[in-house]
Design an enzyme around this catalytic site. Structure first.
Site, PDB file in Angstrom:
ATOM      1  NE  ARG A  18       4.973  -2.389   0.483  1.00  0.00           N
ATOM      2  CZ  ARG A  18       4.633  -1.662   1.527  1.00  0.00           C
ATOM      3  NH1 ARG A  18       4.509  -0.362   1.397  1.00  0.00           N
ATOM      4  NH2 ARG A  18       4.399  -2.220   2.683  1.00  0.00           N
TER       5      ARG A  18
ATOM      6  CG  ASP B 214       0.016   2.234  -3.649  1.00  0.00           C
ATOM      7  OD1 ASP B 214       0.815   1.422  -3.142  1.00  0.00           O
ATOM      8  OD2 ASP B 214      -0.391   3.255  -3.064  1.00  0.00           O
TER       9      ASP B 214
ATOM     10  CG  ASP C 240       3.745 -12.881   4.004  1.00  0.00           C
ATOM     11  OD1 ASP C 240       3.009 -13.410   4.864  1.00  0.00           O
ATOM     12  OD2 ASP C 240       3.659 -11.679   3.704  1.00  0.00           O
TER      13      ASP C 240
HETATM   14  P1  AMP Z   1       3.304  -6.894   4.306  1.00  0.00           P
HETATM   15  O1  AMP Z   1       2.106  -6.984   5.180  1.00  0.00           O
HETATM   16  O2  AMP Z   1       3.858  -5.501   4.188  1.00  0.00           O
HETATM   17  O3  AMP Z   1       4.347  -7.874   4.650  1.00  0.00           O
HETATM   18  O4  AMP Z   1       2.805  -7.235   2.825  1.00  0.00           O
HETATM   19  C1  AMP Z   1       2.068  -8.368   2.485  1.00  0.00           C
HETATM   20  C2  AMP Z   1       1.994  -8.481   0.994  1.00  0.00           C
HETATM   21  O5  AMP Z   1       1.359  -7.337   0.439  1.00  0.00           O
HETATM   22  C3  AMP Z   1       3.331  -8.587   0.300  1.00  0.00           C
HETATM   23  O6  AMP Z   1       3.172  -9.421  -0.811  1.00  0.00           O
HETATM   24  C4  AMP Z   1       3.611  -7.161  -0.122  1.00  0.00           C
HETATM   25  O7  AMP Z   1       4.466  -7.073  -1.223  1.00  0.00           O
HETATM   26  C5  AMP Z   1       2.212  -6.685  -0.481  1.00  0.00           C
HETATM   27  N1  AMP Z   1       2.076  -5.239  -0.326  1.00  0.00           N
HETATM   28  C6  AMP Z   1       1.991  -4.534   0.819  1.00  0.00           C
HETATM   29  N2  AMP Z   1       1.847  -3.230   0.561  1.00  0.00           N
HETATM   30  C7  AMP Z   1       1.828  -3.093  -0.780  1.00  0.00           C
HETATM   31  C8  AMP Z   1       1.705  -1.993  -1.678  1.00  0.00           C
HETATM   32  N3  AMP Z   1       1.539  -0.742  -1.246  1.00  0.00           N
HETATM   33  N4  AMP Z   1       1.749  -2.266  -2.996  1.00  0.00           N
HETATM   34  C9  AMP Z   1       1.900  -3.520  -3.457  1.00  0.00           C
HETATM   35  N5  AMP Z   1       1.997  -4.578  -2.678  1.00  0.00           N
HETATM   36  C10 AMP Z   1       1.975  -4.387  -1.353  1.00  0.00           C
HETATM   37 MG    MG Z   2       5.903  -8.587   3.970  1.00  0.00          MG
END
Ligand code: AMP
Ligand code: MG
Length: 516
Positions: free
Chosen positions: A108, A139, A266
């Site tokens: 996103r 989303d 990540d």
């Molecule tokens: P995070 O836990 O926020 O670090 O996200 C982990 C992975 O999920 C990353 O690749 C983010 O880009 C993806 N991600 C988290 N929330 C969303 C979202 N609402 N839409 C698309 N990708 C998401």
């Molecule tokens: Mg992340």
């Protein structure tokens, strides 16, 4: 920089006072997908941060003026792509909660451009700007709630002196987003010299695409760790430098009572920055095992675990970099493998000492100690024990400690009263006073030094929550007020006294999770 991916969008005349460089785009399309943000209806400015915008050359007046311009709003919510932009989403993988998660990527976040500033590159990234090829089942959006939290905390961390990605603006839209309930959307403009994560390296290593892995490592070395180039093994040197910066970062987190909440590989910056603010939290009542992320049932990312986890994550990075110094032509493959692994270990080894050194440096400063003494570790351990047993408010404790006298226990009340077990305080305070007297501590000088390292203001959950609740009613003034207060965390701000108070009773019901 027109390209097919963005031609469909209105281009904006909105301009910026900087030139751009290709940045990661120079590496080629195995690293990213070019694509435009997906527009959001009826955008409005929630807040702009002058200190971050200054990184791109804006004055505060210039920024406030620009923020009235629809072209600015359209640009930083992703409804129009300016000529200087080359929008793209990068691919990475990673370990989530200790398990290999395979391909992730900017699901996103869309990099708008890399600004070429006199102090180096600054990537401009829109978080919450719509679907990308890496969105998986999600989303592509971010909710107003999590955007306010990320925005305020990035800037607060910067003012606390902690390495971090920055946040320049929040632009909102009432477009609904489904989480546990229906919320509204927002886009945060984030800035960092680079958003490259450990996971970017893991991605190419997992695919055994060693050419790309090497290109990525070379890119990072050339742009951010040029001294590593001179080492016998530049990639091993890179691993070592990243380990050291990560050790410094986590020691600083511990010192200010910051819990990241999702230290997946990540979410680990190759530059040693705090990155991806989600279910983070600052300690209120001290609990060494505090788990800030409601989704983290096992407590993998509990406060006390952060240093260990950082080290674990560095092992993942080491594993990913290893192929860069393997020798496929070795006559004795077993010995070659052993030597390669030993080189990785050697690069990671300094982490422990560096972490310990940074930890003691921070806590000696927090305690106002000028000298080093063998018994300091015991003094600190005993302190953590009594803080934990009494669930003393972490920030208030440190802030008040600076004001006690080194020779007169009768004035201890402001600190002593934070402890349910007053005798436990008295015992520790006696130890601390003896230590201060031993180095002939000067109370006034010590107080000044301690107030400069023990912040009065941190982004407690309930403060963010108050700003979020007002923002949902379209009152964004609390976001701006908090941004201003948190930009001077070490200063006394008499008009902002209540931001430094204990959390109210309702705060104990607040839960933050991975939902964002
Ligand atoms: P995070 O836990 O926020 O670090 O996200 C982990 C992975 O999920 C990353 O690749 C983010 O880009 C993806 N991600 C988290 N929330 C969303 C979202 N609402 N839409 C698309 N990708 C998401
Ligand atoms: Mg992340």
């Amino acid at each position: 920089m027109p390209n097919a991916a963005t031609d469909a969008l209105t281009r904006t005349p909105f301009d910026v006072p900087f030139g751009t460089s290709p940045g990661i785009a120079a590496l080629g399309e195995r690293f990213f997908t070019r694509l435009a943000p997906t527009p959001l209806p009826s955008p409005y400015v929630v807040s702009v941060a002058p200190a971050a915008a200054a990184l791109l050359g804006w004055t505060e007046a210039g920024l406030r003026d620009a923020a009235k311009d629809p072209a600015f709003i359209d640009t930083f919510i992703g409804n129009a792509v300016p000529d200087w932009a080359d929008p793209l989403a990068t691919v990475y993988s990673g370990h989530q909660f200790g398990v290999w998660a395979g391909q992730l990527g900017d699901g996103r976040a869309i990099r708008l451009a890399e600004a070429r500033m006199p102090d180096g590159p600054w990537e401009i990234q829109l978080k919450g700007a719509g679907l990308t090829p890496y969105s998986r089942m999600a989303d592509g959006r971010a909710v107003l709630r999590s955007s306010i939290r990320e925005y305020l905390c990035s800037e607060a961390m910067y003012s606390l002196g902690v390495p971090t990605t920055r946040a320049m603006s929040i632009i909102g839209s009432d477009a609904p987003v489904r989480r546990e309930s229906i919320e509204t959307s927002a886009v945060v403009t984030r800035l960092a010299p680079s958003f490259i994560r450990f996971g970017h390296f893991e991605h190419f290593a997992a695919r055994e695409d060693h050419a790309s892995l090497r290109a990525l490592a070379d890119f990072v070395i050339d742009n951010f760790y040029p001294a590593c180039r001179d080492a016998a093994n530049p990639y091993q040197a890179l691993l070592r430098e990243v380990s050291l910066l990560t050790a410094d970062l986590v020691a600083h987190w511990q010192a200010i009572g910051f819990c990241h909440g999702v230290m997946n590989t990540d979410n680990m910056s190759i530059l040693g920055l705090t990155i991806d603010y989600g279910p983070f939290g600052f300690l209120d009542a001290f609990d060494g095992n505090h788990i800030c992320n409601h989704s983290d049932q096992q407590g993998r990312y509990a406060y006390s675990q952060q240093p260990q986890i950082a080290f674990w994550n560095l092992h993942c990075l080491a594993q990913a970099l290893l192929p860069l110094w393997r020798d496929a032509e070795a006559t004795d493959p077993e010995a070659e493998k052993e030597a390669a692994v030993a080189a990785a270990r050697e690069a990671l080894d300094p982490f422990r000492d560096r972490y310990a050194a940074a930890f003691f440096r921070h806590y000696r400063a927090k305690l106002g100690l000028r000298s080093e003494h063998d018994q300091d570790e015991a003094l600190m351990t005993n302190l953590f024990r009594v803080l934990h047993a009494n669930r003393v408010d972490y920030t208030i404790f440190w802030r008040s400690l600076g004001r006690i006298s080194s020779h007169d226990a009768s004035q201890d009340a402001p600190v002593r009263d934070l402890f349910l077990d007053r005798a436990a305080w008295d015992a520790w305070a006696a130890e601390y006073r003896a230590r201060l007297q031993a180095e002939q501590s000067d109370d006034a000088a010590r107080a000044a030094a301690m107030l400069a390292v023990n912040p009065k203001y941190v982004l407690r959950n309930h403060l963010a929550e108050t700003a979020i609740r007002a923002a949902r009613e379209k009152d964004f003034s609390e976001v701006d007020r908090l941004l201003a207060v948190l930009s001077k965390p070490f200063d006394e701000q008499p008009e902002a006294e209540h931001y430094a108070a204990l959390p109210p009773d309702w705060a104990s019901g607040l839960e933050v999770s991975c939902s964002s």
